[in-house]
Design an enzyme around this catalytic site. Structure first.
Site, PDB file in Angstrom:
ATOM      1  CB  SER A 217       8.433 -56.098  24.121  1.00 60.35           C
ATOM      2  OG  SER A 217       7.228 -55.416  23.931  1.00 60.35           O
ATOM      3  CD1 TRP A 218       4.598 -55.419  17.391  1.00 62.22           C
ATOM      4  CD2 TRP A 218       5.062 -57.514  17.979  1.00 62.22           C
ATOM      5  NE1 TRP A 218       3.983 -56.266  16.499  1.00 62.22           N
ATOM      6  CE2 TRP A 218       4.252 -57.556  16.832  1.00 62.22           C
ATOM      7  CE3 TRP A 218       5.490 -58.726  18.536  1.00 62.22           C
ATOM      8  CZ2 TRP A 218       3.862 -58.748  16.214  1.00 62.22           C
ATOM      9  CZ3 TRP A 218       5.103 -59.923  17.913  1.00 62.22           C
ATOM     10  CH2 TRP A 218       4.300 -59.927  16.779  1.00 62.22           C
TER      11      TRP A 218
ATOM     12  CE  LYS B  75      -1.459 -55.865  17.650  1.00 65.61           C
ATOM     13  NZ  LYS B  75      -1.539 -57.020  18.540  1.00 65.61           N
TER      14      LYS B  75
ATOM     15  N   GLY C 104      -2.520 -58.803  15.277  1.00 62.35           N
ATOM     16  CA  GLY C 104      -3.097 -60.087  15.693  1.00 62.35           C
ATOM     17  C   GLY C 104      -2.794 -60.369  17.151  1.00 62.35           C
TER      18      GLY C 104
ATOM     19  CE  LYS D 214      -4.614 -54.988  20.831  1.00 66.35           C
ATOM     20  NZ  LYS D 214      -3.554 -55.289  21.750  1.00 66.35           N
TER      21      LYS D 214
ATOM     22  CB  SER E 105      -2.371 -57.315  27.588  1.00 64.19           C
ATOM     23  OG  SER E 105      -3.001 -56.080  27.361  1.00 64.19           O
ATOM     24  NE  ARG E 106       3.052 -53.095  25.942  1.00 62.42           N
ATOM     25  CZ  ARG E 106       3.804 -52.880  24.881  1.00 62.42           C
ATOM     26  NH1 ARG E 106       4.840 -52.062  24.955  1.00 62.42           N
ATOM     27  NH2 ARG E 106       3.542 -53.448  23.737  1.00 62.42           N
TER      28      ARG E 106
END
Lengths: 343, 550
Positions: free
Chosen positions: A14-15, A109, A137, A192, A255-256
């Protein structure tokens, strides 16, 4: 014509697909390298990647490719958006074609399971590239594909990477800020994910925003403790790659990692939750690696430790919540953080 | 492949400095080039920093430095010169400012520029070690008679090992930049001698100006290709001139030697934070070589570790490290190196005790930290060949980018530090000091470091068995690390029992240091000088061995 005529994104998740969309929209000749032949055909024929970017129409100028050699050899800037589990293997493959004048940017990430190192370190180890950057980000793919205003940080020790990356990626909908603190930006994105699992659990348990605010602010504190030992600047964690990303991931079902925590709080096992999600939650591996790291370095990271115990030692969320709340009263900003900064 | 230098390979060595020394005609060209480049740079940057500002800054730093010194006739004269220059500057036109700037750069260049005298080199490399050995041996007339004509040989004491063949090959295909660790002022002598022994030509190197004021060495320093680095001169113009000098000599193909630690390690630990100023001159030199399409444009960076059983200036260095104010006392002119008696003791120790100095040549790398083979080809960490010209190119053109190049040098510095760590040769004094100091730290966990160093802890002795046990544990772990290539060890220690290792360390400490470092009485061990223990212990920092001590 120069040596390179394109930019590339490695990874059709996806990203990766979203970044390729942004790059193509900006007018760059954009390759999107991916392994999945079905998705390759789908992007080529219908400019969609239903598995990862749902019904969004992708920019038609994206050139999907299965040929790593061609993609790498024609691109001056290569953005790598591969999950941490297969990042090293793909980086090695890229390394067969990468040359010293190319710019590699990690958009993952995660953290390397094998060596407990960051993805930019993996790129350094697996390729000859030196000009390496990190993009991170508060960036939920779905929102970016809809064209909602968003921003990210591009960090590198090389200004050339930052300036060229900004020129190539930024657009009216997507701002890029530069940073030299590659460790901070990368670590912010990793830690995060762990806090997002905790936030999902908190929401799944039906706790309110007070609890979440507690998690986010204490999460930033833990981020600082871990980050400093990697050489990061603690101020970075107050920016887009720290607090910014934390706010998004701790409050969105997109968010997964948050979803994983949420499902587990509803009584599902980690395995079942991950199966149902059908995608990778980077926080799972990150928790394991950073827990070990934190133990080794004797860092005080109670939230991370708690998440580790829930994920890997079958402790219950309620027990961990109770133990966190039962910790001794202390000053909010304690000496350990100052001492770490001083070191 | 790593190779231990055997005696055969030392035979028939000959000076190959022809074509490598700083020839007189090159020297003049280098000087001209340095002056012209620095001046052009300053003029080109005048829109950002005016020439007046540069000159003023130079005057300010010079006066500040001189005023901090003791007042002598010489300093008074110098201060007067700078005052006059200041007056001259006030009334100067732009042309006059250029003239002043040229004078200053010329002054700095002539001060920096080195010399090389083949006769002195030959003498220093060949005759001096034998003379020293003979002199030391002659201390005892019995020895003199007994051993003559067999003189003790420094080559048995100075162990040169590592990538000798590699650098011998690389010097033919490019220019070498040797970057050794720095513990003692003996380093320059040891390295100079080692290079000679492995058939390498002399290297140009920047030596601290204090070495030129030392009565023993000034003559040799002036004639061995050393150029002067005055670290008390902090003006930007001086630093730029110095760097440009190094750049020019590199471009002319002269092998250079930099101590990237900048100064001797005060703590005894391996260098962690390198001063990359001079090393940074290699990147512009490389780019200039590519632009001028030089036949051999490449530079090969060769880290090198030096390990001593005992360090000549250890006592003073650790004192300096521990004094907060001492850290600013950058140059020490009255340490052990300026005391002939201490050098004498040190060398005597070296010969008498089977003491050794290890000079370990580490694998060479290019300016970007990639490994190189003996043909000078570069390889990435996965063994794939790398075309390093690409690092300074954009769209097939060579591009200068100061920020990029500074970062390349920083990255190179990190690789050098890693190489030092892997090639650090550990000796008995390090292992014993590390073990004992760690025991003291554990036993006095509530004391801060300075308290512990001042008092030595609550107990003034340790049971010998406890020390042997801890030594055994540390040795086991060290052997594992050696087999994994994480560090290196004195060859004689690999299979030595811990009792012998302890004896060896005690003997070395006793025979050289004026202060008793550790003393054995019956079944107890008395750590008498925590500071020196700490100093030698520091050589083993960073290997995560502390946890091995119970």
């Amino acid at each position: 014509m120069g040596k390179y005529d394109s930019v590339a994104v490695i990874g059709g998740g996806s990203w990766g697909t979203t970044i390729a969309h942004l790059l193509a929209k900006k007018g760059n000749r954009t390759y999107l390298w991916l392994r999945d032949k079905t998705i390759f055909q789908e992007i080529k024929n219908s400019h969609r990647n239903k598995k990862y970017t749902l019904e969004h129409d992708l920019h038609p100028a994206i050139i999907p490719s299965l040929d790593m050699r061609e993609v790498v050899q024609r691109s001056e800037i290569i953005i790598v958006a591969i999950p941490s589990e297969s990042f090293r293997e793909v980086a090695y493959q890229m390394g067969n074609y990468v040359q010293g004048d190319q710019i590699l940017i990690s958009a993952c990430k995660g953290i390397d399971l094998q060596k407990c190192c960051t993805m930019s370190e993996v790129l350094k180890e697996e390729t000859c590239a030196k000009k390496i950057g990190v993009l991170s980000g508060p960036n939920l793919s779905q929102e970016i594909l809809k064209g909602h205003p968003a921003a990210a940080v591009l960090a590198s020790k090389y200004h050339e990477v930052i300036h060229k990356g900004m020129d190539t990626i930024s657009s009216p909908d997507y701002r890029i800020y530069g940073s030299e603190d590659i460790d901070g930006v990368e670590l912010g994105g990793v830690v995060k994910n762990i806090i997002a699992i905790a936030a999902g659990m908190s929401d799944g348990k039906g706790f309110g925003v007070n609890t979440k605010a507690l998690l986010v602010s204490r999460g930033i504190n833990e981020m600082g403790r871990v980050g400093i030992t990697f050489g990061a600047n603690p101020l970075t964690f107050t920016g887009l790659a720290g607090l910014g990303d934390l706010l998004v991931t701790c409050s969105s079902m997109q968010s997964r990692n948050y979803r994983l925590g949420y499902y587990m709080a509803q009584g599902k096992s980690m395995k079942t939750a991950l199966q149902e999600m059908g995608s990778v939650a980077e926080g799972v591996n990150a928790t394991k690696i950073l827990y070990r790291y934190s133990q080794k370095k004797k860092l005080e990271t109670p939230i991370m430790d708690g998440i580790y115990k829930i994920l890997y030692e079958q402790h219950s969320i309620s027990d961990i919540t109770a133990s966190l709340m039962a910790k001794l009263n202390k000053f909010e900003i304690d000496r350990t953080l100052y001492e770490l900064i001083k070191k | 492949m790593f190779r231990h230098l055997n005696k055969d390979s030392l035979k028939n060595n000959h000076i190959t400095y022809k074509g490598h020394i700083l020839k007189q005609e090159h020297k003049e060209r280098v000087v001209e080039e340095v002056i012209s480049r620095v001046l052009s740079n300053q003029i080109a940057n005048a829109d950002k920093v005016s020439l007046e500002t540069v000159i003023n800054d130079t005057i300010y730093h010079a006066r500040k430095r001189l005023e901090a010194k003791k007042t002598t006739r010489k300093t008074k004269k110098s201060i007067l010169y700078w005052k006059k220059l200041k007056k001259r500057l006030i009334h100067s036109s732009e042309e006059e400012q250029k003239k002043i700037l040229r004078e200053l750069i010329t002054h700095f260049t002539s001060e920096i520029v080195g010399n090389f005298n083949p006769k002195v080199y030959k003498f220093a490399s060949n005759v001096l070690p034998v003379a020293l050995s003979l002199m030391l041996n002659a201390l005892s007339p019995c020895n003199l008679i007994k051993h003559l004509p067999k003189f003790p040989d420094l080559s048995e004491r100075i162990i040169i090992e590592g990538e000798i063949e590699l650098i011998q090959s690389l010097q033919k295909v490019g220019t070498l930049i040797l970057v050794p660790t720095h513990l003692s002022n003996m380093d320059s002598i040891v390295i100079g001698w080692s290079l000679y022994k492995i058939n390498l030509p002399p290297f140009i190197y920047g030596a601290g100006i204090n070495l030129f004021t030392n009565f023993l060495l000034s003559y040799y320093m002036n004639n061995l290709g050393a150029y002067k680095v005055d670290r008390t001169k902090t003006a930007g113009l001086y630093k730029e001139t110095l760097k440009e000098y190094a750049t020019c000599t590199l471009e002319f193909g002269y092998h250079n030697l930099f101590f990237p630690g900048g100064t001797r390690s005060r703590s005894g630990a391996l260098e962690q934070n390198l001063k990359l100023g001079l090393l940074g001159s290699s990147m512009p030199a490389y780019i200039n070589n590519l632009i001028h399409q030089k036949e051999k444009p490449n530079f090969f960076v060769v880290p090198c570790t030096l390990s001593y059983q005992v360090v000549l200036e250890a006592e003073r260095l650790i004192e300096d490290e521990l004094k907060v104010s001492g850290k600013s006392q950058y140059i020490m002119e009255d340490d052990e190196f300026s005391q002939f008696g201490r050098i004498y003791n040190f060398l005597q120790n070296l010969l008498k005790l089977d003491s050794k100095i290890y000079v370990r040549i580490c694998p060479a790398m290019d300016l970007f930290g990639n490994r190189v083979d003996k043909e000078g080809k570069s390889y990435d960490k996965r063994g794939r060949q790398v075309d390093i010209r690409q690092y300074v190119m954009q769209n097939n053109e060579i591009v200068r980018d100061e920020q990029r190049d500074r970062q390349y040098t920083k990255d190179l510095g990190e690789e050098i530090v890693k190489s030092y760590k892997k090639n650090n040769v550990i000796m008995s004094t390090h292992i014993v000091s590390f073990t004992i100091f760690c025991i003291l730290k554990k036993q006095n966990a509530d004391m801060d470091l300075y308290h512990l160093l001042r008092t030595g802890g609550r107990e003034d002795n340790l049971p010998l068995n406890q020390v042997y046990h801890a030594l055994h544990t540390v040795m086991e772990r060290l052997k594992e690390k050696v087999s994994q290539g994480e560090l290196a060890m004195d060859h004689d220690l690999q299979n030595a029992p811990v009792e012998r290792i302890l004896d060896d360390a005690i003997n070395h400490f006793q025979s050289y240091h004026k202060i008793v470092v550790i003393m054995r009485r019956g079944d107890r061990l008395y750590p008498s000088d925590p500071k020196l223990l700490y100093y030698y212990h520091n050589r083993l920092l960073g290997y995560d061995l502390e946890k091995e001590i119970e």
